[in-house]
Motif scaffolding. Structure first.
Motif, mmCIF file in Angstrom:
data_model
loop_
_atom_site.group_PDB
_atom_site.id
_atom_site.type_symbol
_atom_site.label_atom_id
_atom_site.label_comp_id
_atom_site.label_asym_id
_atom_site.label_seq_id
_atom_site.Cartn_x
_atom_site.Cartn_y
_atom_site.Cartn_z
ATOM 1 N N VAL A 173 14.037 -50.347 -14.172
ATOM 2 C CA VAL A 173 12.911 -50.733 -13.414
ATOM 3 C C VAL A 173 12.998 -49.487 -12.392
ATOM 4 O O VAL A 173 14.049 -49.242 -11.586
ATOM 5 C CB VAL A 173 13.106 -51.916 -12.917
ATOM 6 N N VAL A 174 11.667 -48.771 -12.319
ATOM 7 C CA VAL A 174 11.617 -47.626 -11.164
ATOM 8 C C VAL A 174 10.645 -48.377 -9.984
ATOM 9 O O VAL A 174 9.615 -48.746 -10.514
ATOM 10 C CB VAL A 174 11.244 -46.413 -11.597
ATOM 11 N N VAL A 213 7.775 -49.915 -14.565
ATOM 12 C CA VAL A 213 7.265 -49.250 -13.307
ATOM 13 C C VAL A 213 6.674 -50.288 -12.355
ATOM 14 O O VAL A 213 5.619 -51.125 -12.707
ATOM 15 C CB VAL A 213 6.310 -47.975 -13.430
ATOM 16 N N VAL A 214 7.229 -50.344 -11.067
ATOM 17 C CA VAL A 214 6.573 -51.084 -10.030
ATOM 18 C C VAL A 214 6.087 -50.048 -9.036
ATOM 19 O O VAL A 214 6.807 -49.490 -8.179
ATOM 20 C CB VAL A 214 7.699 -51.987 -9.271
ATOM 21 N N LYS A 216 4.280 -49.757 -5.976
ATOM 22 C CA LYS A 216 4.122 -50.714 -4.566
ATOM 23 C C LYS A 216 2.967 -50.173 -3.982
ATOM 24 O O LYS A 216 2.504 -48.969 -3.904
ATOM 25 C CB LYS A 216 5.430 -50.489 -3.609
ATOM 26 N N GLY A 217 2.329 -51.123 -3.469
ATOM 27 C CA GLY A 217 1.071 -50.861 -2.285
ATOM 28 C C GLY A 217 0.496 -52.046 -2.020
ATOM 29 O O GLY A 217 1.087 -53.230 -1.891
ATOM 30 N N LYS A 218 -0.907 -52.001 -1.753
ATOM 31 C CA LYS A 218 -1.512 -53.196 -1.091
ATOM 32 C C LYS A 218 -1.527 -54.319 -2.162
ATOM 33 O O LYS A 218 -1.224 -55.421 -1.804
ATOM 34 C CB LYS A 218 -3.043 -52.823 -1.170
ATOM 35 N N ALA A 219 -1.337 -54.048 -3.454
ATOM 36 C CA ALA A 219 -1.208 -55.054 -4.585
ATOM 37 C C ALA A 219 0.142 -54.115 -5.337
ATOM 38 O O ALA A 219 -0.139 -52.952 -5.636
ATOM 39 C CB ALA A 219 -2.273 -55.279 -5.418
ATOM 40 N N ASP A 220 1.004 -54.928 -5.834
ATOM 41 C CA ASP A 220 1.990 -54.197 -6.490
ATOM 42 C C ASP A 220 1.737 -54.371 -8.243
ATOM 43 O O ASP A 220 1.330 -55.173 -8.721
ATOM 44 C CB ASP A 220 3.536 -54.925 -6.307
#
Length: 339
Positions: A173-174, A213-214, A216-220
């Motif tokens: 997982v990155v 891939v994760v 990340k942000g306002k919504a993941d």
């Protein structure tokens, strides 16, 4: 919330009941390590808090043992943070690239990998070439052993230069944030201009051969190239450094539990395909980290720090999973027999 048929994942969100299957029930039949042994590789003389957040999150979620593999000088500092962490100061910078005598960091790390269920790499690693060399070796060695991997922060620069180290490894997982995501796409010569965040993340996962891939942000956005989950759990409004390390600690814990799930370490419905574990682990971790951030901000407001988020990890876990877990509730008579 979209339902999940046994063995099949929705493209929206997995059910809490499905995620809960990955959590080991606590019983008196378990032994130290049965609930997961994880390691966080990172921590240089400049960044000592990052691996602490990774490892401490794992312990607060219920992992039994958490190791930190860090640079020698960082180890002295990290040991003062908590007596619960096992600190291994095996990493060496360019100026001190070997341990005492002729022993190399790799010779010390190799045996430790044989004890673990999952490894997180990159938090607080810094930019020193010698540290990156050891981190790269560890990623390759963990993959050879089939260990689940989380790559975050400074390890993403290693990935950008050497994507082959995890290409096609679906047990990895990155976790890039927006700038890291853009740099990684640029390094891999992937043009995502004009794409939605979901599609861009999916393209990166495909480029990496099915790695989760994760973004990340306002919504993941969580994707392995085939399916996409979007985690919109409410979080706090503070963006203090360290929350990404807490997320890495949550992901590596769920990945470790996933390995225990695969091995049949406890009874479960066996509805989860083994190849689906990284996606489910990542979503569960995103949900919990965002909820812990929400609780911390609700309590501390603008003064919220990542240490406050860490303090809410166990409450976030209870809020989401406590009623779903079918843990054994020992009687007073059985518990009193334990000395």
């Amino acid at each position: 919330m979209a339902p999940i048929v046994a063995g099949k994942m929705s493209n929206q969100q997995p059910r809490l009941q499905t995620l809960a299957q990955l959590i080991p029930p606590l019983t008196f039949d378990m032994h130290k390590g049965d609930c997961g042994r994880i390691a966080a590789l990172g921590g240089c003389d400049e960044y000592t808090g990052a691996p602490y957040f990774v490892a401490s999150t794992a312990l607060r979620l219920g992992a039994d043992l958490a190791y930190i593999i860090c640079e020698k000088e960082a180890g002295h500092v990290i040991k003062t943070y908590s007596p619960d962490l096992i600190v291994n100061p095996y990493l060496r910078s360019s100026s001190t690239d070997k341990l005492e005598g002729s022993i190399t960091p790799e010779e010390k790390i190799g045996p430790l990998l044989g004890k673990l269920h999952a490894v997180s790499v990159g938090s607080g690693l810094g930019n020193d070439p010698a540290l990156h060399k050891t981190a790269r070796w560890t990623i390759v060695a963990a993959r050879e052993r089939g260990l689940p991997l989380v790559l975050d922060a400074d390890s993403l620069a290693i990935l950008g230069k050497s994507p082959e180290i995890i290409h096609g490894y679906r047990n990895a997982v990155v976790t890039p944030n927006a700038p890291e995501f853009n740099r990684l796409c640029q390094a891999l010569q992937l043009d995502t201009s004009g794409m939605t965040t979901e599609r861009a993340a999916q393209m990166l996962a495909e480029k990496l051969g099915g790695v989760t891939v994760v973004r990340k942000g306002k919504a993941d956005v969580i994707t392995n190239g085939d399916r996409v989950f979007v985690c919109e759990e409410s979080g706090g409004l503070r963006r203090c450094g360290g929350q990404g390390d807490i997320l890495s600690g949550a992901i590596v814990t769920f990945l470790a539990w996933g390995e225990r799930y695969k091995s049949g370490a406890w009874k479960h419905a066996n509805e989860i395909k083994h190849e689906d574990v990284p996606m489910l682990a990542a979503f569960a971790a995103c949900m919990l980290t965002r909820h812990a951030s929400f609780l911390a901000y609700d309590d501390c407001g603008r003064s919220t720090q990542s240490s406050n988020v860490l303090e809410q990890v166990d409450m976030a876990f209870d809020n989401k999973f406590d009623q779903l877990l079918q843990a054994v509730k020992p009687s007073k008579s059985s518990s009193s027999s334990l000395v």
